[in-house]
Scaffold this active site. Structure first.
Site, PDB file in Angstrom:
ATOM      1  N   ASN A 115       0.823  -1.222   0.000  1.00 28.61           N
ATOM      2  CA  ASN A 115       0.000   0.000   0.000  1.00 28.61           C
ATOM      3  C   ASN A 115       0.855   1.268   0.000  1.00 28.61           C
ATOM      4  O   ASN A 115       0.594   2.212  -0.745  1.00 28.61           O
ATOM      5  CB  ASN A 115      -0.963   0.002   1.193  1.00 28.61           C
ATOM      6  CG  ASN A 115      -1.939  -1.156   1.119  1.00 28.61           C
ATOM      7  OD1 ASN A 115      -2.063  -1.794   0.071  1.00 28.61           O
ATOM      8  ND2 ASN A 115      -2.614  -1.439   2.215  1.00 28.61           N
ATOM      9  N   HIS A 161     -18.028  37.052 -29.458  1.00 27.94           N
ATOM     10  CA  HIS A 161     -19.100  36.266 -30.106  1.00 27.94           C
ATOM     11  C   HIS A 161     -18.671  35.803 -31.506  1.00 27.94           C
ATOM     12  O   HIS A 161     -19.512  35.576 -32.371  1.00 27.94           O
ATOM     13  CB  HIS A 161     -20.402  37.061 -30.224  1.00 27.94           C
ATOM     14  CG  HIS A 161     -20.787  37.806 -28.982  1.00 27.94           C
ATOM     15  ND1 HIS A 161     -21.619  37.262 -28.028  1.00 27.94           N
ATOM     16  CD2 HIS A 161     -20.408  39.025 -28.500  1.00 27.94           C
ATOM     17  CE1 HIS A 161     -21.771  38.141 -27.027  1.00 27.94           C
ATOM     18  NE2 HIS A 161     -21.027  39.215 -27.289  1.00 27.94           N
ATOM     19  N   SER A 282      -5.581  14.997 -48.207  1.00 25.45           N
ATOM     20  CA  SER A 282      -6.757  14.156 -48.343  1.00 25.45           C
ATOM     21  C   SER A 282      -6.489  13.122 -49.422  1.00 25.45           C
ATOM     22  O   SER A 282      -5.840  13.421 -50.421  1.00 25.45           O
ATOM     23  CB  SER A 282      -7.965  15.008 -48.740  1.00 25.45           C
ATOM     24  OG  SER A 282      -8.948  14.202 -49.366  1.00 25.45           O
ATOM     25  N   LYS A 288      -6.560  19.575 -50.796  1.00 29.69           N
ATOM     26  CA  LYS A 288      -6.713  19.732 -49.353  1.00 29.69           C
ATOM     27  C   LYS A 288      -5.386  19.738 -48.602  1.00 29.69           C
ATOM     28  O   LYS A 288      -4.446  19.011 -48.913  1.00 29.69           O
ATOM     29  CB  LYS A 288      -7.577  18.574 -48.779  1.00 29.69           C
ATOM     30  CG  LYS A 288      -9.023  18.636 -49.161  1.00 29.69           C
ATOM     31  CD  LYS A 288      -9.780  19.842 -48.599  1.00 29.69           C
ATOM     32  CE  LYS A 288     -10.059  19.748 -47.125  1.00 29.69           C
ATOM     33  NZ  LYS A 288     -11.074  18.729 -46.804  1.00 29.69           N
ATOM     34  N   GLU A 295      -6.748  19.607 -34.942  1.00 33.78           N
ATOM     35  CA  GLU A 295      -8.023  18.946 -34.630  1.00 33.78           C
ATOM     36  C   GLU A 295      -7.832  17.901 -33.534  1.00 33.78           C
ATOM     37  O   GLU A 295      -8.648  17.767 -32.623  1.00 33.78           O
ATOM     38  CB  GLU A 295      -8.593  18.296 -35.888  1.00 33.78           C
ATOM     39  CG  GLU A 295      -9.015  19.306 -36.934  1.00 33.78           C
ATOM     40  CD  GLU A 295      -9.246  18.644 -38.285  1.00 33.78           C
ATOM     41  OE1 GLU A 295     -10.364  18.185 -38.524  1.00 33.78           O
ATOM     42  OE2 GLU A 295      -8.291  18.561 -39.081  1.00 33.78           O
ATOM     43  N   TYR A 322      -6.597   2.016   2.423  1.00 32.72           N
ATOM     44  CA  TYR A 322      -6.489   1.524   1.049  1.00 32.72           C
ATOM     45  C   TYR A 322      -7.654   0.612   0.675  1.00 32.72           C
ATOM     46  O   TYR A 322      -8.088  -0.209   1.469  1.00 32.72           O
ATOM     47  CB  TYR A 322      -5.169   0.754   0.880  1.00 32.72           C
ATOM     48  CG  TYR A 322      -5.006   0.134  -0.505  1.00 32.72           C
ATOM     49  CD1 TYR A 322      -4.489   0.885  -1.552  1.00 32.72           C
ATOM     50  CD2 TYR A 322      -5.410  -1.180  -0.756  1.00 32.72           C
ATOM     51  CE1 TYR A 322      -4.366   0.339  -2.820  1.00 32.72           C
ATOM     52  CE2 TYR A 322      -5.283  -1.738  -2.021  1.00 32.72           C
ATOM     53  CZ  TYR A 322      -4.760  -0.973  -3.057  1.00 32.72           C
ATOM     54  OH  TYR A 322      -4.644  -1.500  -4.306  1.00 32.72           O
ATOM     55  N   GLN A 327      -6.446   0.756  -7.478  1.00 34.62           N
ATOM     56  CA  GLN A 327      -5.615   0.236  -8.576  1.00 34.62           C
ATOM     57  C   GLN A 327      -6.097   0.794  -9.927  1.00 34.62           C
ATOM     58  O   GLN A 327      -5.350   0.780 -10.905  1.00 34.62           O
ATOM     59  CB  GLN A 327      -5.663  -1.292  -8.569  1.00 34.62           C
ATOM     60  CG  GLN A 327      -4.839  -1.946  -9.647  1.00 34.62           C
ATOM     61  CD  GLN A 327      -4.656  -3.431  -9.408  1.00 34.62           C
ATOM     62  OE1 GLN A 327      -3.877  -3.825  -8.545  1.00 34.62           O
ATOM     63  NE2 GLN A 327      -5.390  -4.257 -10.138  1.00 34.62           N
ATOM     64  N   LYS A 330      -4.202   4.169 -12.168  1.00 28.39           N
ATOM     65  CA  LYS A 330      -3.010   4.343 -12.993  1.00 28.39           C
ATOM     66  C   LYS A 330      -3.265   4.507 -14.487  1.00 28.39           C
ATOM     67  O   LYS A 330      -2.695   5.404 -15.125  1.00 28.39           O
ATOM     68  CB  LYS A 330      -2.044   3.177 -12.736  1.00 28.39           C
ATOM     69  CG  LYS A 330      -1.329   3.342 -11.392  1.00 28.39           C
ATOM     70  CD  LYS A 330      -0.518   2.140 -10.989  1.00 28.39           C
ATOM     71  CE  LYS A 330      -1.300   1.114 -10.213  1.00 28.39           C
ATOM     72  NZ  LYS A 330      -1.959   1.645  -8.971  1.00 28.39           N
TER      73      LYS A 330
HETATM   74  N1  ARG Z   1      -1.474  -3.279  -7.518  1.00 23.35           N
HETATM   75  C1  ARG Z   1      -1.943  -2.607  -6.352  1.00 23.35           C
HETATM   76  C2  ARG Z   1      -2.441  -1.192  -6.731  1.00 23.35           C
HETATM   77  O1  ARG Z   1      -2.166  -0.763  -7.795  1.00 23.35           O
HETATM   78  C3  ARG Z   1      -0.895  -2.505  -5.330  1.00 23.35           C
HETATM   79  C4  ARG Z   1      -1.377  -2.422  -3.929  1.00 23.35           C
HETATM   80  C5  ARG Z   1      -2.001  -3.707  -3.498  1.00 23.35           C
HETATM   81  N2  ARG Z   1      -2.333  -3.690  -2.138  1.00 23.35           N
HETATM   82  C6  ARG Z   1      -3.112  -4.588  -1.577  1.00 23.35           C
HETATM   83  N3  ARG Z   1      -3.379  -4.465  -0.331  1.00 23.35           N
HETATM   84  N4  ARG Z   1      -3.628  -5.567  -2.272  1.00 23.35           N
HETATM   85  O2  ARG Z   1      -3.092  -0.523  -5.970  1.00 23.35           O
END
Ligand code: ARG
Length: 463
Positions: A115, A161, A282, A288, A295, A322, A327, A330
């Site tokens: 964590n 405008h 184009s 073109k 864009e 946590y 997860q 990311k």
């Molecule tokens: N892969 C997990 C994440 O991205 C890592 C942490 C996992 N922790 C746990 N207590 N299972 O959050």
């Protein structure tokens, strides 16, 4: 495929391995392998600290530190075998470390948890993105300053405008974006300073009974200090939201500018010519030349703001500390960061390469009764009329010019006098666009002199 043996990293209490679907929903290795370098840096700092605090021996720490570098080089050279059964980057690295150095590898996880590990890794990764965004923004601002300096006195129509409002200068318009991207820069810097606290050592949620030195790991990893509450440290993703929020505002600015470039490069406007390097053709219409980069930049706000909303929804309602929901943070941030950097670089390239069409800009600047406000101001300044009356008189002259199919400077003095007999030949001085912009000398106004002062100020800021 269902694994019948329990997970070797945490499966002590399990008799069987996870269902294949469980493994599929649980594993993050397909994406969090992007944090390998950060994970290894965090582990190396942690191991060195454990040895300094006599929690593990120096020789174990040494083996761990060297082994981690071996693992890193395997990952960087592409020979590392990632395993979904090992779920994530943290366990993939640790399991491989065990293969490389044997028993000491098992001591690395003393006094920490995945964590605090993932929070640390992710913070390090996001911190790099703040730095990359800063570089991208600085480069874009430099490119805009180049345009502004060259065209500080070039006249063009200013719009409200999207209707012709008053003449402005090209440099002034470019500098408006410098202000926007300058605020983005300061937002990124603020957020980076705020997030620079190290979660490592918060362990699972409550801290640890081992005599760790959190200042040592924090400083080794370039953080200003350790985070002060272990529950918050492992459950905070504000730094990612700060990044996505700043990125969203920046992407919105990019989108507005991109929209202007799309309009300006059209045959109807011809305000700018984009370079071949940042245009496409184009496959069916040979004439073109399309502003595809603009864009696409215009569209990037969709996924970047989408990531912002998605992560906000993931985080809302999560109890401390946590939860695995986190997860899901990311991929959103990875995608938003990749696309923000690409959009910034593409915009920088377009701005550097584009050329303003001075004649088209000037012709457009003088049409559409753009100096009507100058006429009204003249009536106030020279004849002493109240502004409301001056506005009305000017309006009647605009209507007259429109009826005659001409612009304000094309009216004769006699025609002018029909609206107010105090009007003299001097009025024609203020009806020219050059005079109009030159007169806008109030601080921050469009006069070339003001624009040049802002260019100088910004050069002092961005170097
Ligand atoms: N892969 C997990 C994440 O991205 C890592 C942490 C996992 N922790 C746990 N207590 N299972 O959050």
């Amino acid at each position: 495929m269902t694994d019948t043996t329990s997970n070797k990293m945490w499966g002590g209490r399990f008799a069987a391995g996870p269902d294949a679907i469980m493994e599929a929903i649980n594993a993050s290795i397909s994406f969090d392998q992007r944090m390998a370098a950060q994970d290894i840096a965090g582990s190396r700092a942690h191991a060195a600290m454990l040895a300094t605090q006599n929690i593990i021996t120096d020789s174990d720490a040494d083996a761990i530190g060297k082994g981690l570098l071996t693992v890193l080089s395997e990952i960087q050279s592409g020979t590392f075998q990632f395993s979904a059964a090992l779920e994530d980057i943290h366990m993939n690295v640790e399991a491989r470390l065990k293969e490389v150095i044997g028993e000491p590898a098992g001591r690395l996880h003393t006094g920490r948890s995945r964590n605090d590990q993932v929070a640390t890794d992710f913070k390090l990764w996001v911190r790099d993105q703040f730095d990359a965004a800063e570089s991208g923004l600085l480069a874009l601002i430099q490119a805009l300053l180049g345009q502004a300096e060259a065209g500080a006195a070039w006249v063009m129509p200013g719009f409200t405008h999207l209707q012709t409002a008053q003449p402005v200068t090209w440099g002034h318009h470019m500098m408006a974006y410098v202000e926007m991207f300058g605020r983005d820069l300061s937002r990124m810097r603020d957020a980076r300073a705020r997030m620079n606290e190290c979660p490592l050592g918060a362990a699972a949620l409550a801290g640890t009974s081992f005599p760790i030195d959190r200042d040592m790991t924090a400083h080794a990893l370039g953080f200003d200090r350790p985070s002060a509450n272990s529950l918050d440290a492992v459950s905070d993703r504000d730094f990612a939201l700060d990044f996505l929020g700043s990125a969203s505002i920046c992407a919105m600015h990019l989108s507005r500018f991109a929209e202007e470039l799309v309009i300006w490069s059209s045959a109807q406007f011809r305000f700018v010519t984009l370079s071949d390097r940042f245009s496409t053709g184009s496959s069916i219409m040979p004439q073109k030349k399309n502003p595809d980069a603009a864009e696409l930049i215009r569209a990037k706000i969709g996924r970047i703001m989408g990531a912002n909303v998605a992560l906000m929804m993931v985080m809302k309602g999560l109890p401390l500390a946590y939860s695995k929901d986190m997860q899901e943070d990311k991929e959103q941030v990875f995608d938003a960061a990749d696309n923000l950097m690409l959009a910034l670089a593409a915009m920088e390239g377009m701005v550097k390469d584009m050329s303003a069409n001075r004649e088209s800009l000037a012709a457009a600047a003088g049409s559409g009764f753009s100096t009507a406000t100058d006429l009204a101001d003249w009536l106030v300044r020279v004849l002493g009329l109240p502004f409301r009356d001056a506005h009305h008189i000017t309006g009647s002259l605009v209507a007259l010019a429109e009826k005659n199919g001409c612009d304000l400077p094309d009216l004769t003095l006699e025609q002018m006098k029909t609206a107010h007999d105090g009007i003299t030949n001097d009025v024609f001085d203020v009806l020219g666009v050059e005079n109009s912009v030159n007169s806008r000398m109030s601080y921050g106004g469009t006069a070339p002199e003001q624009v040049r002062a802002q260019v100088t100020r910004w050069k002092g800021i961005v170097g």
